[in-house]
Design a protein around this motif. Structure first.
Motif, PDB file in Angstrom:
ATOM      1  N   VAL A 185       3.608   2.395   3.178  1.00  0.00           N
ATOM      2  CA  VAL A 185       2.754   2.683   4.182  1.00  0.00           C
ATOM      3  C   VAL A 185       2.147   1.196   4.542  1.00  0.00           C
ATOM      4  O   VAL A 185       2.013   1.696   6.185  1.00  0.00           O
ATOM      5  CB  VAL A 185       1.574   3.919   4.407  1.00  0.00           C
ATOM      6  CG1 VAL A 185       1.650   4.771   3.268  1.00  0.00           C
ATOM      7  CG2 VAL A 185       0.258   3.244   3.529  1.00  0.00           C
ATOM      8  N   ASP A 186       2.203   0.553   3.545  1.00  0.00           N
ATOM      9  CA  ASP A 186       1.793  -1.017   4.613  1.00  0.00           C
ATOM     10  C   ASP A 186       2.594  -1.974   3.250  1.00  0.00           C
ATOM     11  O   ASP A 186       1.819  -1.933   2.315  1.00  0.00           O
ATOM     12  CB  ASP A 186       0.370  -0.837   5.068  1.00  0.00           C
ATOM     13  CG  ASP A 186      -0.037  -2.528   5.922  1.00  0.00           C
ATOM     14  OD1 ASP A 186       0.899  -2.492   6.162  1.00  0.00           O
ATOM     15  OD2 ASP A 186      -0.790  -3.269   5.527  1.00  0.00           O
ATOM     16  N   ILE A 198       9.011   1.285  -7.014  1.00  0.00           N
ATOM     17  CA  ILE A 198       8.083   1.793  -5.618  1.00  0.00           C
ATOM     18  C   ILE A 198       9.003   1.999  -4.817  1.00  0.00           C
ATOM     19  O   ILE A 198       9.745   1.574  -4.478  1.00  0.00           O
ATOM     20  CB  ILE A 198       7.061   0.705  -4.885  1.00  0.00           C
ATOM     21  CG1 ILE A 198       6.120  -0.241  -5.676  1.00  0.00           C
ATOM     22  CG2 ILE A 198       6.573   1.572  -3.807  1.00  0.00           C
ATOM     23  CD1 ILE A 198       5.804  -0.554  -5.749  1.00  0.00           C
ATOM     24  N   GLN A 199       8.279   3.405  -4.624  1.00  0.00           N
ATOM     25  CA  GLN A 199       9.973   4.432  -3.641  1.00  0.00           C
ATOM     26  C   GLN A 199       9.376   3.976  -2.444  1.00  0.00           C
ATOM     27  O   GLN A 199       8.494   3.960  -2.315  1.00  0.00           O
ATOM     28  CB  GLN A 199       9.595   5.792  -3.940  1.00  0.00           C
ATOM     29  CG  GLN A 199       9.593   6.431  -5.173  1.00  0.00           C
ATOM     30  CD  GLN A 199      11.065   6.544  -5.544  1.00  0.00           C
ATOM     31  OE1 GLN A 199      12.285   6.458  -4.639  1.00  0.00           O
ATOM     32  NE2 GLN A 199      12.066   6.005  -5.993  1.00  0.00           N
ATOM     33  N   LYS A 202       0.285  -1.023   0.436  1.00  0.00           N
ATOM     34  CA  LYS A 202       0.255  -0.093   0.164  1.00  0.00           C
ATOM     35  C   LYS A 202       0.866   1.083  -0.117  1.00  0.00           C
ATOM     36  O   LYS A 202       1.936   1.295   0.894  1.00  0.00           O
ATOM     37  CB  LYS A 202      -1.246  -0.114   1.043  1.00  0.00           C
ATOM     38  CG  LYS A 202      -2.225   1.363   1.183  1.00  0.00           C
ATOM     39  CD  LYS A 202      -2.754   0.525   2.737  1.00  0.00           C
ATOM     40  CE  LYS A 202      -4.106   1.527   2.780  1.00  0.00           C
ATOM     41  NZ  LYS A 202      -5.015   1.921   3.807  1.00  0.00           N
ATOM     42  N   THR A 203       1.150   1.821  -1.078  1.00  0.00           N
ATOM     43  CA  THR A 203       1.559   3.214  -1.194  1.00  0.00           C
ATOM     44  C   THR A 203       0.570   4.512  -1.030  1.00  0.00           C
ATOM     45  O   THR A 203      -0.421   4.895  -1.180  1.00  0.00           O
ATOM     46  CB  THR A 203       2.383   3.029  -2.343  1.00  0.00           C
ATOM     47  OG1 THR A 203       0.901   3.281  -3.688  1.00  0.00           O
ATOM     48  CG2 THR A 203       3.029   2.278  -2.971  1.00  0.00           C
ATOM     49  N   TRP A 204       1.104   5.528  -1.019  1.00  0.00           N
ATOM     50  CA  TRP A 204       0.727   6.913  -0.540  1.00  0.00           C
ATOM     51  C   TRP A 204       1.328   7.812  -1.750  1.00  0.00           C
ATOM     52  O   TRP A 204       2.505   8.067  -1.289  1.00  0.00           O
ATOM     53  CB  TRP A 204       0.606   7.133   0.957  1.00  0.00           C
ATOM     54  CG  TRP A 204      -0.173   9.084   1.074  1.00  0.00           C
ATOM     55  CD1 TRP A 204      -1.422   9.222   0.964  1.00  0.00           C
ATOM     56  CD2 TRP A 204       0.540  10.170   0.712  1.00  0.00           C
ATOM     57  NE1 TRP A 204      -1.380  10.349   0.694  1.00  0.00           N
ATOM     58  CE2 TRP A 204      -0.743  11.376   1.174  1.00  0.00           C
ATOM     59  CE3 TRP A 204       1.977  10.309   0.410  1.00  0.00           C
ATOM     60  CZ2 TRP A 204      -0.685  12.533   1.079  1.00  0.00           C
ATOM     61  CZ3 TRP A 204       1.992  11.729   0.273  1.00  0.00           C
ATOM     62  CH2 TRP A 204       1.230  12.707   0.628  1.00  0.00           C
ATOM     63  N   THR A 222      14.977   1.866  -3.629  1.00  0.00           N
ATOM     64  CA  THR A 222      13.264   1.451  -3.835  1.00  0.00           C
ATOM     65  C   THR A 222      13.381   0.378  -3.515  1.00  0.00           C
ATOM     66  O   THR A 222      14.047  -0.662  -3.633  1.00  0.00           O
ATOM     67  CB  THR A 222      13.184   1.618  -5.569  1.00  0.00           C
ATOM     68  OG1 THR A 222      14.695   1.730  -6.039  1.00  0.00           O
ATOM     69  CG2 THR A 222      13.448   3.427  -5.884  1.00  0.00           C
ATOM     70  N   ILE A 223      11.927  -0.283  -4.597  1.00  0.00           N
ATOM     71  CA  ILE A 223      11.959  -1.927  -4.696  1.00  0.00           C
ATOM     72  C   ILE A 223      11.153  -1.850  -6.614  1.00  0.00           C
ATOM     73  O   ILE A 223      10.157  -1.547  -5.518  1.00  0.00           O
ATOM     74  CB  ILE A 223      10.885  -2.629  -3.405  1.00  0.00           C
ATOM     75  CG1 ILE A 223       9.151  -2.071  -3.579  1.00  0.00           C
ATOM     76  CG2 ILE A 223      11.244  -2.089  -1.854  1.00  0.00           C
ATOM     77  CD1 ILE A 223       8.694  -2.405  -2.747  1.00  0.00           C
ATOM     78  N   GLU A 224      11.818  -3.050  -6.501  1.00  0.00           N
ATOM     79  CA  GLU A 224      11.314  -3.741  -7.710  1.00  0.00           C
ATOM     80  C   GLU A 224      10.515  -4.734  -7.324  1.00  0.00           C
ATOM     81  O   GLU A 224      10.790  -5.475  -7.075  1.00  0.00           O
ATOM     82  CB  GLU A 224      12.741  -3.658  -8.533  1.00  0.00           C
ATOM     83  CG  GLU A 224      13.375  -2.915  -8.696  1.00  0.00           C
ATOM     84  CD  GLU A 224      14.821  -3.537  -9.609  1.00  0.00           C
ATOM     85  OE1 GLU A 224      14.123  -4.558 -11.124  1.00  0.00           O
ATOM     86  OE2 GLU A 224      15.388  -2.870 -10.068  1.00  0.00           O
TER      87      GLU A 224
END
Length: 124
Positions: free
Chosen positions: A118-119, A112-113, A77-79, A100-102
């Motif tokens: 957030v979760d 994703i940064q 979960k990203t914001w 980052t993650i791929e």
């Protein structure tokens, strides 16, 4: 009976009034005003970024490590910009230098940064 008494007895028929609502006011506004109003409404719909403490960050890190060791899918979960997004897939790489993650799902891979996360939930 006077004039005002007759007016009080007479009811106004509003069914014949054709009001244009907000249309009449929009024509008087400048484009700059409309832009500011739209931005204000957009800002009101945004969700503030949750504040994560060290406990939350440890859980996120632990779930990422578990998912990579077990090679299982995760729900991340990203914001970003006042909105939450959820990506589901497997984590293929963590780059601490770029923070980052791929991730990969059935259709594509994406980056994703870490600061946007957030979760993280491990899906087994």
């Amino acid at each position: 009976m006077g004039f005002f008494d007759e007016m009080m007895d007479h009811q106004l028929d509003l069914s014949q009034v054709k009001d244009r609502g907000n249309k009449k006011w929009v024509a008087m506004m400048l484009p700059e005003h409309l832009k500011l109003i739209r931005e204000y409404v957009d800002d009101q719909n945004k969700i503030p970024k949750p504040e994560l403490d060290e406990w939350d960050l440890d859980i996120i890190q632990e779930n990422i490590q578990i998912a990579m060791k077990r090679n299982v899918d995760v729900e991340v979960k990203t914001w970003k910009n006042g909105e939450f997004n959820i990506q589901i897939g497997s984590i293929s790489w963590v780059d601490l230098k770029r923070r980052t993650i791929e991730m990969e799902d059935v259709f594509k891979s994406y980056v994703i940064q870490l600061d946007e996360i957030v979760d993280v939930t491990v899906l087994e």
